[in-house]
Motif scaffolding. Structure first.
Motif, PDB file in Angstrom:
ATOM      1  N   ALA A  73      -6.703  40.981 -21.896  1.00 57.86           N
ATOM      2  CA  ALA A  73      -5.242  41.080 -21.869  1.00 57.86           C
ATOM      3  C   ALA A  73      -4.652  40.703 -23.221  1.00 57.86           C
ATOM      4  CB  ALA A  73      -4.680  40.172 -20.765  1.00 57.86           C
ATOM      5  N   TRP A  74      -5.216  39.669 -23.839  1.00 60.16           N
ATOM      6  CA  TRP A  74      -4.734  39.243 -25.161  1.00 60.16           C
ATOM      7  C   TRP A  74      -4.988  40.330 -26.200  1.00 60.16           C
ATOM      8  CZ3 TRP A  74      -7.822  37.609 -29.548  1.00 60.16           C
ATOM      9  CH2 TRP A  74      -7.049  37.133 -30.600  1.00 60.16           C
ATOM     10  N   ASN A  75      -6.181  40.945 -26.173  1.00 62.33           N
ATOM     11  CA  ASN A  75      -6.508  42.022 -27.120  1.00 62.33           C
ATOM     12  C   ASN A  75      -5.571  43.212 -26.945  1.00 62.33           C
ATOM     13  OD1 ASN A  75      -8.655  40.716 -28.413  1.00 62.33           O
ATOM     14  ND2 ASN A  75     -10.123  41.363 -26.853  1.00 62.33           N
ATOM     15  N   ASN A  76      -5.305  43.583 -25.689  1.00 66.22           N
ATOM     16  CA  ASN A  76      -4.400  44.712 -25.443  1.00 66.22           C
ATOM     17  C   ASN A  76      -2.980  44.398 -25.896  1.00 66.22           C
ATOM     18  OD1 ASN A  76      -6.281  46.487 -24.378  1.00 66.22           O
ATOM     19  ND2 ASN A  76      -5.989  45.790 -22.275  1.00 66.22           N
ATOM     20  N   ALA A  77      -2.557  43.155 -25.730  1.00 62.62           N
ATOM     21  CA  ALA A  77      -1.227  42.762 -26.172  1.00 62.62           C
ATOM     22  C   ALA A  77      -1.099  42.916 -27.685  1.00 62.62           C
ATOM     23  CB  ALA A  77      -0.926  41.325 -25.750  1.00 62.62           C
ATOM     24  N   VAL A  78      -2.110  42.469 -28.393  1.00 62.68           N
ATOM     25  CA  VAL A  78      -2.103  42.582 -29.852  1.00 62.68           C
ATOM     26  C   VAL A  78      -2.074  44.047 -30.261  1.00 62.68           C
ATOM     27  CG1 VAL A  78      -3.414  42.154 -31.961  1.00 62.68           C
ATOM     28  CG2 VAL A  78      -3.267  40.367 -30.206  1.00 62.68           C
ATOM     29  N   ALA A  79      -2.913  44.885 -29.603  1.00 60.68           N
ATOM     30  CA  ALA A  79      -2.996  46.301 -29.958  1.00 60.68           C
ATOM     31  C   ALA A  79      -1.696  47.037 -29.672  1.00 60.68           C
ATOM     32  CB  ALA A  79      -4.149  46.953 -29.192  1.00 60.68           C
ATOM     33  N   LEU A  80      -0.976  46.604 -28.650  1.00 58.67           N
ATOM     34  CA  LEU A  80       0.268  47.279 -28.280  1.00 58.67           C
ATOM     35  C   LEU A  80       1.493  46.675 -28.959  1.00 58.67           C
ATOM     36  CD1 LEU A  80      -0.406  47.746 -24.457  1.00 58.67           C
ATOM     37  CD2 LEU A  80      -0.278  49.562 -26.177  1.00 58.67           C
ATOM     38  N   ALA A  82       2.645  43.637 -28.584  1.00 59.51           N
ATOM     39  CA  ALA A  82       3.380  42.769 -27.659  1.00 59.51           C
ATOM     40  C   ALA A  82       3.254  41.322 -28.109  1.00 59.51           C
ATOM     41  CB  ALA A  82       2.842  42.935 -26.241  1.00 59.51           C
ATOM     42  N   TYR A  83       4.302  40.531 -27.834  1.00 54.25           N
ATOM     43  CA  TYR A  83       4.253  39.139 -28.284  1.00 54.25           C
ATOM     44  C   TYR A  83       3.554  38.216 -27.298  1.00 54.25           C
ATOM     45  CZ  TYR A  83       8.175  37.864 -25.192  1.00 54.25           C
ATOM     46  OH  TYR A  83       8.981  37.623 -24.105  1.00 54.25           O
ATOM     47  N   LYS A  84       3.270  38.725 -26.075  1.00 51.38           N
ATOM     48  CA  LYS A  84       2.515  37.917 -25.116  1.00 51.38           C
ATOM     49  C   LYS A  84       1.952  38.820 -24.035  1.00 51.38           C
ATOM     50  CE  LYS A  84       6.161  36.719 -21.786  1.00 51.38           C
ATOM     51  NZ  LYS A  84       6.849  35.630 -21.065  1.00 51.38           N
ATOM     52  N   ALA A  85       1.052  38.258 -23.233  1.00 48.35           N
ATOM     53  CA  ALA A  85       0.487  38.959 -22.082  1.00 48.35           C
ATOM     54  C   ALA A  85       0.662  38.071 -20.853  1.00 48.35           C
ATOM     55  CB  ALA A  85      -0.989  39.274 -22.301  1.00 48.35           C
ATOM     56  N   VAL A  86       0.967  38.712 -19.738  1.00 46.16           N
ATOM     57  CA  VAL A  86       1.078  38.011 -18.457  1.00 46.16           C
ATOM     58  C   VAL A  86       0.036  38.602 -17.515  1.00 46.16           C
ATOM     59  CG1 VAL A  86       2.544  37.463 -16.483  1.00 46.16           C
ATOM     60  CG2 VAL A  86       3.541  37.586 -18.780  1.00 46.16           C
ATOM     61  N   VAL A  87      -0.812  37.751 -16.966  1.00 45.10           N
ATOM     62  CA  VAL A  87      -1.832  38.200 -16.020  1.00 45.10           C
ATOM     63  C   VAL A  87      -1.446  37.677 -14.634  1.00 45.10           C
ATOM     64  CG1 VAL A  87      -4.274  38.187 -15.386  1.00 45.10           C
ATOM     65  CG2 VAL A  87      -3.605  38.151 -17.808  1.00 45.10           C
ATOM     66  N   VAL A  88      -1.275  38.620 -13.702  1.00 48.11           N
ATOM     67  CA  VAL A  88      -0.929  38.261 -12.324  1.00 48.11           C
ATOM     68  C   VAL A  88      -2.163  38.449 -11.455  1.00 48.11           C
ATOM     69  CG1 VAL A  88       0.571  38.723 -10.363  1.00 48.11           C
ATOM     70  CG2 VAL A  88       1.448  39.023 -12.693  1.00 48.11           C
ATOM     71  N   SER A  89      -2.551  37.423 -10.732  1.00 49.35           N
ATOM     72  CA  SER A  89      -3.760  37.465  -9.906  1.00 49.35           C
ATOM     73  C   SER A  89      -3.435  37.192  -8.442  1.00 49.35           C
ATOM     74  CB  SER A  89      -4.778  36.437 -10.402  1.00 49.35           C
ATOM     75  OG  SER A  89      -5.855  36.329  -9.485  1.00 49.35           O
ATOM     76  N   ALA A  90      -4.045  37.983  -7.562  1.00 42.79           N
ATOM     77  CA  ALA A  90      -3.861  37.775  -6.126  1.00 42.79           C
ATOM     78  C   ALA A  90      -4.799  36.702  -5.589  1.00 42.79           C
ATOM     79  CB  ALA A  90      -4.096  39.087  -5.376  1.00 42.79           C
ATOM     80  N   SER A  91      -5.771  36.302  -6.396  1.00 46.21           N
ATOM     81  CA  SER A  91      -6.790  35.346  -5.906  1.00 46.21           C
ATOM     82  C   SER A  91      -6.943  34.125  -6.802  1.00 46.21           C
ATOM     83  CB  SER A  91      -8.136  36.068  -5.774  1.00 46.21           C
ATOM     84  OG  SER A  91      -8.496  36.699  -6.994  1.00 46.21           O
TER      85      SER A  91
END
Length: 371
Positions: A73-80, A82-91
């Protein structure tokens, strides 16, 4: 992946999308971009806020999300960009994932339970109290000076003896009303939570008053015919021809005691159906008295707060059934009313309800239900 798990995944993603919408964010879904390094960067949501943009990854996994998801998620944020990434988990998240997110500082971890709690809180109706613009003392003086009768235009026949400070529940609504076949208009209106009835402003008496009260307990078939003929003259034979003799008898039995019909002629029998429906202007004028008022989170000391007798749902049904209007929005507020007791020289008394949220020309809130 079975159909059931696919459906659960969609529900989970829809919940995350609703969460973003509730927060007022603009966003794009399922974003995939080829970076300058030649690999594909993707995100479930690319979200825009006042700081720029960030990505949201929705992970509906059976096991807690591990550190590799956080890193990706952090790598994708940098590539896009974005200034941050939010990961939402159901578990939930593993300790390693939480530790890595803490070290990176630009990855937020959110659980599905936290999102549900936020959505539940956001869906709760906010109850606000309109700040009074009158005091109890000024309401007594106002009732005594302007509402009480006088003798020889000099001596007051009635004096204000006591006053009750009350908050009444009101429903602010925006409704779509048919003004002619094929044409609709949005109207702002307000209804009482004590009666479920709309409130109109009557210019002639300078009063806010509840309307349609004599229609509340009309049978549905009588109410429907009243709606068709309100404000018109109609011959008995027309009603009998369209609805039958028994309906004419039923119509007269219900409308006559309420003063809703007036006999025009005997041969042929013609009656005028009295129209008591408020005009759209009267409804909008009543709603306008609430606009721009300062709101309080708690009622001032000394006020008795009346709880709604009619729920928002039942009020909505009544408005849609009787006015044939589509209720688009509905919010609840409490408005201050001063119930003043006026006593004359012989000991006779009556009560006058003063609308405590307005000043100027509006003198009273008229309701026989406010007891």
């Amino acid at each position: 992946m079975g159909r059931e798990s696919v459906e659960k995944g969609r529900v989970f993603e829809d919940t995350v999308e609703l969460w973003l919408s509730t927060k007022g964010y603009a966003y794009e879904k399922r974003v995939r971009v080829r970076t300058r390094f030649g690999f594909m960067a993707e995100a479930d949501f690319l979200v825009y806020d006042k700081h720029g943009r960030f990505i949201v990854e929705a992970k509906n996994l059976e096991k807690p999300v591990d550190r590799d998801v956080v890193l990706k998620a952090w790598n994708n944020a940098v590539a896009l960009g974005a200034y941050k990434a939010v990961v939402v988990s159901a578990s939930g998240f593993t300790e390693a994932a939480v530790s890595l997110a803490r070290r990176l500082g630009v990855v937020e971890l959110v659980t599905l339970d936290e999102i549900k709690a936020e959505l539940e809180e956001a869906s709760k109706p906010r109850v606000l109290y309109i700040e009074p613009t009158l005091t109890a003392w000024s309401a007594m003086r106002w009732a005594e000076d302007l509402m009480s009768s006088r003798k020889l235009l000099i001596f007051k026949v009635e004096r204000s003896e006591s006053v009750e400070s009350i908050y009444i529940p009101l429903y602010q609504m925006k409704v779509g009303v048919s003004i002619e076949p094929g044409r609709y208009r949005d109207v702002a209106m307000v209804a009482s939570g004590l009666t479920g009835l709309p409130i109109a402003y009557d210019r002639s008496s300078r009063k806010l008053r509840e309307v349609l009260d004599v229609l509340v307990d009309l049978p549905g078939d009588v109410l429907e015919i009243y709606r068709l003929y309100a404000g018109r003259r109609v011959e008995r034979r027309e009603i009998v021809y369209n609805y039958g003799e028994s309906m004419w008898i039923k119509l007269m039995r219900h409308l006559t005691p309420r003063g809703l019909v007036r006999r025009i002629s005997e041969k042929p029998v013609v009656v005028e159906v009295i129209n008591i429906y408020p005009t759209l202007e009267q409804l909008e004028q009543a709603s306008a008295t609430l606009e721009g008022r300062r709101m309080l989170r708690e009622p001032p000391q000394g006020f008795d707060v009346r709880e709604p007798v009619y729920s928002p749902g039942s009020t909505r049904v009544f408005v849609e059934t009787v006015l044939k209007a589509e209720v688009k929005t509905l919010n609840q507020v409490y408005a201050p009313v001063y119930r003043v007791k006026l006593v004359d020289n012989k000991g006779n008394y009556r009560y006058v309800a003063i609308a405590g949220w307005v000043t100027g020309e509006i003198l009273a809130y008229e309701s026989k239900y406010l007891t």
